[in-house]
Design a protein around this motif. Structure first.
Motif, PDB file in Angstrom:
ATOM      1  N   ARG A  83       0.831  -1.211   0.000  1.00 49.14           N
ATOM      2  CA  ARG A  83       0.000   0.000   0.000  1.00 49.14           C
ATOM      3  C   ARG A  83       0.857   1.250   0.000  1.00 49.14           C
ATOM      4  O   ARG A  83       0.557   2.222  -0.694  1.00 49.14           O
TER       5      ARG A  83
ATOM      6  N   ALA B 132       2.171   1.862  -3.421  1.00 46.11           N
ATOM      7  CA  ALA B 132       1.138   2.410  -4.303  1.00 46.11           C
ATOM      8  C   ALA B 132       0.909   3.894  -4.005  1.00 46.11           C
ATOM      9  O   ALA B 132       0.757   4.706  -4.929  1.00 46.11           O
ATOM     10  N   MET B 133       0.891   4.251  -2.718  1.00 46.13           N
ATOM     11  CA  MET B 133       0.702   5.656  -2.355  1.00 46.13           C
ATOM     12  C   MET B 133       1.882   6.500  -2.828  1.00 46.13           C
ATOM     13  O   MET B 133       1.701   7.608  -3.335  1.00 46.13           O
ATOM     14  N   GLU B 134       3.105   5.984  -2.674  1.00 46.70           N
ATOM     15  CA  GLU B 134       4.278   6.725  -3.135  1.00 46.70           C
ATOM     16  C   GLU B 134       4.223   6.923  -4.644  1.00 46.70           C
ATOM     17  O   GLU B 134       4.568   7.999  -5.152  1.00 46.70           O
ATOM     18  N   GLY B 135       3.787   5.903  -5.378  1.00 39.17           N
ATOM     19  CA  GLY B 135       3.665   6.034  -6.829  1.00 39.17           C
ATOM     20  C   GLY B 135       2.626   7.072  -7.214  1.00 39.17           C
ATOM     21  O   GLY B 135       2.839   7.876  -8.129  1.00 39.17           O
ATOM     22  N   ALA B 136       1.492   7.079  -6.508  1.00 37.94           N
ATOM     23  CA  ALA B 136       0.446   8.057  -6.811  1.00 37.94           C
ATOM     24  C   ALA B 136       0.914   9.470  -6.494  1.00 37.94           C
ATOM     25  O   ALA B 136       0.678  10.409  -7.266  1.00 37.94           O
ATOM     26  N   ILE B 137       1.579   9.632  -5.359  1.00 38.55           N
ATOM     27  CA  ILE B 137       2.080  10.966  -4.992  1.00 38.55           C
ATOM     28  C   ILE B 137       3.146  11.410  -5.982  1.00 38.55           C
ATOM     29  O   ILE B 137       3.181  12.575  -6.395  1.00 38.55           O
TER      30      ILE B 137
ATOM     31  N   ALA C 106       3.323  10.590  -9.134  1.00 36.88           N
ATOM     32  CA  ALA C 106       2.640  10.977 -10.373  1.00 36.88           C
ATOM     33  C   ALA C 106       2.001  12.353 -10.230  1.00 36.88           C
ATOM     34  O   ALA C 106       2.039  13.173 -11.161  1.00 36.88           O
ATOM     35  N   LEU C 107       1.410  12.610  -9.051  1.00 39.06           N
ATOM     36  CA  LEU C 107       0.829  13.942  -8.825  1.00 39.06           C
ATOM     37  C   LEU C 107       1.890  15.028  -8.856  1.00 39.06           C
ATOM     38  O   LEU C 107       1.701  16.083  -9.462  1.00 39.06           O
TER      39      LEU C 107
END
Length: 117
Positions: A66, A69-74, A76-77
């Protein structure tokens, strides 16, 4: 008589040996099974500890997944925010108000002058 006295003596000795052997054997068996029960309990505790450790490791892997996944989303943002906005063509009207670029000659929505003369 001698045989009678000897028989009583031998019987007494045998009874004492059987009685003491029974007590000593009972103590031996008690100790043996007590130690065996302790060994089984320790083995069970170690299995429980291993199972608990396995559950903790599974939870840790889930949390790490998890977090990844959060690090990847951040990431990308942040990458999306770091990009400069796409340049607009020079002939496109500037969008500075909600009515900019609206059809000419059409009155904006709002209060009308109908019926007031």
């Amino acid at each position: 008589m001698f045989f009678h006295t000897l028989a009583e003596f031998v019987a007494t000795i045998l009874i004492m040996l059987i009685a003491s052997g029974t007590v000593i054997g009972g103590m031996f068996l008690y100790r043996h099974f007590k130690l065996r029960a302790k060994e089984l309990e320790e083995e069970l505790d170690s299995r429980d500890a291993e199972a608990h450790l396995g559950a903790v490791e599974a939870r840790l892997r889930t949390v790490e997944t998890r977090l990844g996944a959060m690090e990847g989303a951040i990431g990308a943002l942040v990458a999306g925010l770091a990009q400069s906005p796409a340049p607009q063509p020079l002939d496109a009207p500037a969008r500075t108000s909600p009515t900019a670029g609206a059809a000419e000659g059409v009155p904006p929505l709002g209060a009308s002058n109908r019926g007031r003369s």
